[in-house]
Design an enzyme around this catalytic site. Structure first.
Site, mmCIF file in Angstrom:
data_model
loop_
_atom_site.group_PDB
_atom_site.id
_atom_site.type_symbol
_atom_site.label_atom_id
_atom_site.label_comp_id
_atom_site.label_asym_id
_atom_site.label_seq_id
_atom_site.Cartn_x
_atom_site.Cartn_y
_atom_site.Cartn_z
ATOM 1 N N ASP A 197 -15.090 -16.192 12.823
ATOM 2 C CA ASP A 197 -16.361 -16.676 12.270
ATOM 3 C C ASP A 197 -17.530 -16.442 13.217
ATOM 4 O OD1 ASP A 197 -17.841 -17.757 10.177
ATOM 5 O OD2 ASP A 197 -17.661 -19.814 10.918
ATOM 6 N N LYS A 238 -20.970 -15.528 14.277
ATOM 7 C CA LYS A 238 -22.294 -15.396 13.664
ATOM 8 C C LYS A 238 -23.299 -15.991 14.631
ATOM 9 C CE LYS A 238 -21.226 -19.556 10.967
ATOM 10 N NZ LYS A 238 -21.006 -20.076 9.605
ATOM 11 N N ASN A 250 -23.280 -19.647 15.764
ATOM 12 C CA ASN A 250 -22.155 -20.120 16.583
ATOM 13 C C ASN A 250 -22.237 -19.639 18.025
ATOM 14 O OD1 ASN A 250 -21.042 -21.560 14.515
ATOM 15 N ND2 ASN A 250 -19.475 -20.061 13.991
#
Length: 320
Positions: A140, A142, A145
């Site tokens: 995940d 991105k 983050n």
């Protein structure tokens, strides 16, 4: 492959927590994230409603997140301090990383120049090399983050989609749509490996350089654009030919053709862009990036990165 020992967690008394501010609420308030003060410590409290954990996959994701945070110990990875369960929530207490989320930095500066995009890109590569060496798939990556500190250090947060696969594969459909690899978009049961993360690193590098991800953000038809792959006209906005070729490899439609982190870290482009200095900088909090100090652009980034950092004053209050 390394097998890190789990970090010893602190004991937290919920009644002694002072909530300073609400950082984020998502998923119809099933997850809340607060900045808190506990005794003399400033930390982040992530609370997940027990009633929201309705599937085995949701429970497994939470277990994976806790396991990853306990096992992984690297300066660019957010650290877990404690966990707690009450009648309503499971709480994760995490180190507060002073700085700015990369997506907010991009929103403020538009795009990041090549020098600093490459600095952040190399730190992300080194971080993911550590993850993969220890058997963890992140899934995940991105801009939201990634925290950029006022010293230009990268900090990776939110391990809610992480999974330990070691030398294996997995087939779960997950991630954030704009950075999902085409083999995930197809959702046909394909079993993927670390090449998933390599693709997402490419998407984020492009976003830093250009100011937006190559296929848009949650726009209509994004799945088809991802399946069609990166186009020459999208790459042509990047001046550096080496970076264009690198992005082609990272965003290869065929996951087997994407290089792994170790191969990428041996590329001339990475070595020539201060890899050794950056790695030492990441692993030593006392180290400085001297070759970046003279760049006037860093003043703009510095201002944004300190905008949300907390400064303790004599009254024990906190200012944004």
């Amino acid at each position: 492959m390394n097998n890190p020992s789990p970090q010893k967690l602190q004991q937290i008394d919920i009644d002694k927590i002072q909530i300073l501010t609400d950082i984020d609420k998502t998923h119809q308030s099933t997850v809340s994230i607060n900045l808190i003060k506990y005794e003399s410590q400033i930390m982040v409290q992530k609370s997940i409603l027990l009633s929201s954990l309705q599937t085995q996959q949701q429970i497994q994701h939470l277990h994976n997140e806790r396991q990853a945070l306990q096992e992984l110990d690297y300066p660019s990875i957010n650290k877990i301090i404690a966990t707690k369960k009450d009648d309503l929530n499971i709480h994760l207490f995490l180190k507060f990383e002073k700085g700015m989320p990369l997506h907010k930095l991009l929103r403020n500066v538009g795009k990041i120049n090549q020098k600093f995009s490459t600095l952040f890109f190399i730190q992300i590569l080194i971080t993911f090399n550590y993850l993969h060496e220890n058997g963890w798939l992140y899934r995940d990556l991105k801009a939201s983050n990634v925290i950029i500190t006022q010293e230009f250090r990268v900090k990776l947060i939110d391990f809610g989609m992480a999974k330990k696969i070691e030398k294996g594969r997995t087939s779960s459909y997950c991630g954030t749509i704009h950075s999902m690899p085409p083999e995930i978009i197809k959702n046909d049961g394909y079993e993927y490996d670390y090449s998933f993360d390599i693709y997402t690193i490419g998407i984020l590098f492009y976003e830093m350089l250009v100011g937006k991800p190559p296929f848009g953000l949650n726009v209509q038809g994004i799945e088809q654009r991802i399946l069609e792959g990166i186009k020459e006209d999208q790459l042509s906005v990047i001046e550096d030919i080496k970076i264009r070729e690198l992005l082609k490899n990272l965003l290869s439609h065929n996951p087997k053709q994407r290089p792994n982190c170790q191969q990428l870290l041996q590329e001339d482009f990475i070595i020539q862009n201060n890899y050794n200095e950056i790695k030492k900088f990441m692993e030593n909090e006392e180290a400085n990036l001297n070759s970046y100090k003279s760049d006037l652009y860093d003043e703009e980034i510095y201002l944004y990165c300190t905008q949300f950092a907390f400064n303790e004053n004599d009254n024990d209050d906190f200012d944004f």
